[in-house]
Design a protein around this motif. Sequence first.
Motif, short mmCIF file in Angstrom:
data_model
loop_
_atom_site.label_atom_id
_atom_site.label_comp_id
_atom_site.label_asym_id
_atom_site.label_seq_id
_atom_site.Cartn_x
_atom_site.Cartn_y
_atom_site.Cartn_z
N MET A 171 1.06 -1.14 0.24
CA MET A 171 0.16 0.19 0.53
C MET A 171 0.93 1.35 0.21
N LYS A 172 2.07 0.87 0.10
CA LYS A 172 3.19 2.07 -0.10
C LYS A 172 3.26 2.88 -1.80
N GLN A 173 2.01 2.24 -1.74
CA GLN A 173 2.16 2.57 -3.79
C GLN A 173 1.15 4.16 -3.60
N LEU A 174 0.07 3.30 -2.86
CA LEU A 174 -1.07 4.49 -3.15
C LEU A 174 -0.98 6.38 -2.06
N GLU A 175 0.22 4.77 -1.14
CA GLU A 175 0.01 6.22 -0.41
C GLU A 175 1.10 7.77 -0.64
N LEU A 176 2.30 7.09 -1.68
CA LEU A 176 2.96 7.57 -2.70
C LEU A 176 1.75 9.09 -3.73
N ILE A 177 1.07 8.14 -4.33
CA ILE A 177 0.09 8.21 -5.32
C ILE A 177 -0.90 9.81 -3.80
N ILE A 178 -1.87 9.68 -3.22
CA ILE A 178 -2.75 10.14 -2.66
C ILE A 178 -1.53 11.49 -1.80
N LYS A 179 -0.61 12.00 -1.80
CA LYS A 179 0.38 12.69 -1.58
C LYS A 179 0.49 13.64 -2.64
N ARG A 224 -8.85 6.34 4.28
CA ARG A 224 -10.54 5.55 4.25
C ARG A 224 -9.89 5.13 2.80
N LEU A 225 -8.62 5.07 2.22
CA LEU A 225 -8.59 3.79 1.02
C LEU A 225 -8.20 2.81 1.16
N THR A 226 -7.72 2.64 2.12
CA THR A 226 -7.06 1.78 2.68
C THR A 226 -7.92 0.79 3.30
N GLU A 227 -9.30 1.41 4.35
CA GLU A 227 -10.06 0.92 4.68
C GLU A 227 -10.59 -0.26 3.30
N LEU A 228 -10.80 0.18 2.35
CA LEU A 228 -11.50 -0.99 1.30
C LEU A 228 -10.64 -1.52 0.20
N LEU A 229 -9.18 -1.14 0.49
CA LEU A 229 -8.28 -2.24 -1.18
C LEU A 229 -7.93 -3.69 -0.29
N GLU A 230 -7.92 -4.39 -0.85
CA GLU A 230 -8.14 -5.80 -0.69
C GLU A 230 -7.09 -6.17 -1.26
N GLU A 231 -5.46 -7.05 -0.29
CA GLU A 231 -4.13 -6.63 -0.70
C GLU A 231 -4.57 -8.13 -1.38
N LYS A 232 -3.79 -8.58 -2.04
CA LYS A 232 -3.87 -9.71 -3.30
C LYS A 232 -2.45 -10.24 -3.22
N GLN A 233 -1.83 -11.67 -2.98
CA GLN A 233 -0.90 -12.57 -3.30
C GLN A 233 -1.31 -13.04 -4.67
N LEU A 234 0.31 -13.00 -5.64
CA LEU A 234 -0.11 -14.14 -6.67
C LEU A 234 0.98 -14.54 -6.71
N VAL A 253 -14.75 -10.49 -16.49
CA VAL A 253 -14.90 -9.28 -16.20
C VAL A 253 -13.63 -8.90 -15.66
N CYS A 254 -13.59 -7.34 -16.05
CA CYS A 254 -12.60 -7.21 -14.96
C CYS A 254 -13.44 -6.04 -13.42
N THR A 255 -13.33 -6.27 -12.79
CA THR A 255 -13.75 -6.10 -12.00
C THR A 255 -12.44 -5.58 -9.93
N PHE A 256 -11.71 -4.99 -10.92
CA PHE A 256 -10.75 -3.92 -9.55
C PHE A 256 -9.50 -3.17 -11.04
N ILE A 257 -8.82 -2.00 -9.95
CA ILE A 257 -7.54 -1.59 -9.91
C ILE A 257 -6.90 -2.15 -9.72
N GLY A 258 -5.78 -2.22 -9.56
CA GLY A 258 -5.10 -2.58 -8.35
C GLY A 258 -3.42 -1.63 -8.55
N VAL A 259 -2.57 -1.48 -8.08
CA VAL A 259 -1.36 -1.32 -7.46
C VAL A 259 -0.42 -2.18 -7.52
#
Length: 189
Positions: free
Chosen positions: A1-9, A20-30, A42-48
């Motif tokens: 989630m570090k990448q998203l923190e940089l984007i928000i800043k 607020r954003l982190t409350e709604l995020l799901e971490e995925k491990q692939l 159907v793509c139901t997500f935007i990931g970082v």
Amino acid sequence: MKQLELIIKELDLPAGYYDRLTELLEEKQLPQKEYLLKTGQVCTFIGVVEEGVLRSFREQDGEEFISDFYVPGSFVTSYRSFLRKEPSVGAIQALEDTTLSSLSYANFELLTNESPLWFKFGKHIADTLFVKKCVKETSLLKDSALERYRLLVKNYPGIEQHVAQYHIASYLGIKPESLSRIKSLNIGQ
């Protein structure tokens, strides 16, 4: 989630927006070779991407055509499928073990209904994806294979340590043998 923190800043959004954003995020491990999205889904997500590398590709007549790589800090989605809720024409697959933060379509809509400032976040995503696509398409139309290779190395520093040469060749729209020749020409430049 570090990448998203940089984007928000970077977007200068008010304090609390990252939380607020982190409350709604799901971490995925692939794990390597696992699909994030298969052709026809159907793509139901935007990931970082936080760690790892993925690729998006299409298959035609048994041959794969790579349209993009996703490295840490990249947005990863099948954007047309995400926006239009239609089956994806391509697949997204992890090329190495990957961690990403994912925002569902429903949660993206929830955010945009909470505050108009979330549209700034959405515009940033759309602009980033659009410019990336335009740069790739323009390069395929006007640049030589050597120039496309140089652009790849510039835009994805260190990519060759993470991605097989035949994947890079596919992304560049050339055969692996041609990539070997191009790399030998590029030495010292």
